[in-house]
Write a protein that holds these residues in place. Structure first.
Motif, short mmCIF file in Angstrom:
data_model
loop_
_atom_site.label_atom_id
_atom_site.label_comp_id
_atom_site.label_asym_id
_atom_site.label_seq_id
_atom_site.Cartn_x
_atom_site.Cartn_y
_atom_site.Cartn_z
N SER A 73 9.21 8.75 -3.69
CA SER A 73 9.09 7.47 -4.38
C SER A 73 8.64 6.40 -3.41
N GLN A 74 8.36 5.22 -3.94
CA GLN A 74 8.01 4.07 -3.09
C GLN A 74 9.16 3.71 -2.17
N LEU A 98 1.70 -0.93 1.22
CA LEU A 98 0.83 -1.36 0.12
C LEU A 98 -0.21 -0.30 -0.21
N ALA A 99 -0.75 0.36 0.81
CA ALA A 99 -1.70 1.45 0.55
C ALA A 99 -1.02 2.58 -0.20
N TYR A 100 0.21 2.88 0.19
CA TYR A 100 0.97 3.93 -0.50
C TYR A 100 1.20 3.55 -1.96
N ARG A 117 5.77 -3.00 -11.96
CA ARG A 117 6.79 -3.20 -12.99
C ARG A 117 7.69 -1.98 -13.13
N LYS A 118 7.08 -0.83 -13.03
CA LYS A 118 7.86 0.40 -13.19
C LYS A 118 8.87 0.56 -12.06
N ILE A 119 8.43 0.43 -10.82
CA ILE A 119 9.37 0.68 -9.71
C ILE A 119 10.41 -0.44 -9.60
N LEU A 321 6.98 -3.20 0.37
CA LEU A 321 6.99 -3.62 -1.03
C LEU A 321 8.38 -3.54 -1.62
N THR A 322 9.14 -2.49 -1.28
CA THR A 322 10.49 -2.33 -1.84
C THR A 322 11.40 -3.49 -1.48
N ASP A 323 11.39 -3.89 -0.21
CA ASP A 323 12.26 -4.99 0.21
C ASP A 323 11.79 -6.32 -0.38
#
Length: 393
Positions: A73-74, A98-100, A117-119, A321-323
């Protein structure tokens, strides 16, 4: 699971004509994505470590580990990046994140907006953020007026974004023509705001408000200011426009501006440690956005709605992105307004636009409508307006 088979890391040029890192990833099934990271002129004290020199051994080791792994996952990928954050810094790790994300979106046959939106598990009605546009630049964006308000901007509350663009360009061009006619435009600042050292801050605000009224946009357009006070805070005082001020004096000046002009947004009015006066200015201004940038540095551990009712979201302050999403969602849970923001030194990457639209950010800070790195953000938002109208019915 996604398997990365090839990674290319290259230097590209940023908005200062200096090197920025770009990452290109290719998966086993030949899906490709590219991303780059902006940077700050002077990072805030609370930003996660950024490095000026890349530790090539650490970078090569990280890339080799990515080749050996399959990520679920991300968040799985971003947690892996966090192991290298101290050695490589946010400006190196963020392009990988971001590339991932772009590869994952392609792999799932989603737009980037849908994927975010999904993650985030956060779904909002289709809406466009309010653009904050730099008109005048000071502070560290202006080498001649370092101890001054960093940006005097307009907030253009017209939706959708495509209808705000002609208003933005008309106001900006009108003022640009006037300062050129008077031969007082020196150059353009980092965010494409105009550097006009011969005008005082109050003269700039007055010119801006008079222009808004003359063009009959006062119903939709207001003034926004980014004080960036951390950058002129020294020895518990503020070195502001050639004066040494205590916190109360600076509060008096800012409140004077707020009471005199149609200011609806104030960013970083005090240093991050000046807690008493953050609380004071928030209490004094219940109906406008008091927004923390250096105060919160896009990190959920710092977010405190008692100090401000708004937050700046800058992805490279945390590096993944997650943080970034976690900080955004915590702010929303606290009913804070949000502003996804550019950085002073930009690339042509437009991921921030997808992020702002995906999460329904209240504002987006994209700079003045000059130079390719800023124009790329305008154009991405225009395309997203069309694309996202197909996503949400």
């Amino acid at each position: 699971m996604i398997k990365i088979k090839e990674i290319k890391v290259r230097n590209i040029l940023n908005s200062e004509g200096k090197e920025a890192l770009e990452v290109e990833m290719v998966t086993n099934d030949n899906r490709k994505a590219i991303a780059s990271s902006p940077s700050a002129i002077i990072p805030g004290r609370r930003e996660i470590l950024t490095t000026s020199h890349i530790h090539m051994n650490s970078l090569n080791q990280m890339i080799e580990e990515i080749y050996c792994k399959e990520f679920n996952s991300q968040s799985d990928f971003d947690n892996f990046l966090n192991q290298y954050m101290e050695k490589l810094g946010t400006n190196v790790c963020l392009p990988f994140s971001l590339a991932y994300a772009r590869i994952c979106a392609k792999n799932q046959n989603m737009t980037l907006v849908e994927y975010i939106r999904k993650i985030a598990n956060y779904h909002v009605k289709n809406s466009s953020p309010i653009p904050l546009v730099a008109i005048f630049s000071g502070g560290i964006h202006n080498q001649e007026e370092k101890g001054s308000i960093q940006n005097i901007m307009v907030a253009v509350d017209i939706h959708p974004f495509s209808k705000s663009v002609p208003v933005i360009t008309e106001i900006y061009t009108d003022i640009e023509n006037e300062v050129k006619r008077r031969n007082i435009l020196k150059y353009y600042g980092a965010s494409s705001g105009m550097v006009v050292p011969r005008l005082t801050e109050e003269e700039k605000m007055k010119m801006l408000e008079e222009t808004i009224k003359r063009l009959h946009y006062e119903k939709y357009v207001s003034i926004a200011i980014d004080v960036a006070a951390e950058h002129f805070y020294k020895n518990e005082n503020y070195e502001y426009n050639g004066q040494i001020l205590n916190s109360q004096k600076l509060d008096d000046i800012l409140m004077g501006y707020i009471q005199k002009y149609n200011i609806t947004y104030v960013e970083d009015p005090f240093d991050s440690d000046d807690i008493q006066y953050w609380k004071l200015i928030k209490a004094q201004n219940q109906n406008i956005a008091i927004v923390g940038d250096d105060l919160f540095a896009t990190q959920d551990k710092y977010i405190n709605s008692e100090l401000a009712n708004g937050i700046i979201i800058k992805m490279n302050q945390v590096g993944t992105l997650t943080d970034t999403i976690n900080a955004f969602l915590k702010a929303k849970r606290k009913n804070m307004v949000t502003c996804v923001s550019q950085r002073s030194i930009e690339t042509e990457d437009t991921f921030m636009c997808d992020l702002a639209v995906a999460l329904g950010s209240t504002y987006i800070k994209i700079g003045g409508p000059r130079r390719g790195d800023r124009i790329a953000k305008y154009n991405r938002l225009l395309r997203l307006e069309e694309e996202d109208s197909e996503v949400i019915k």
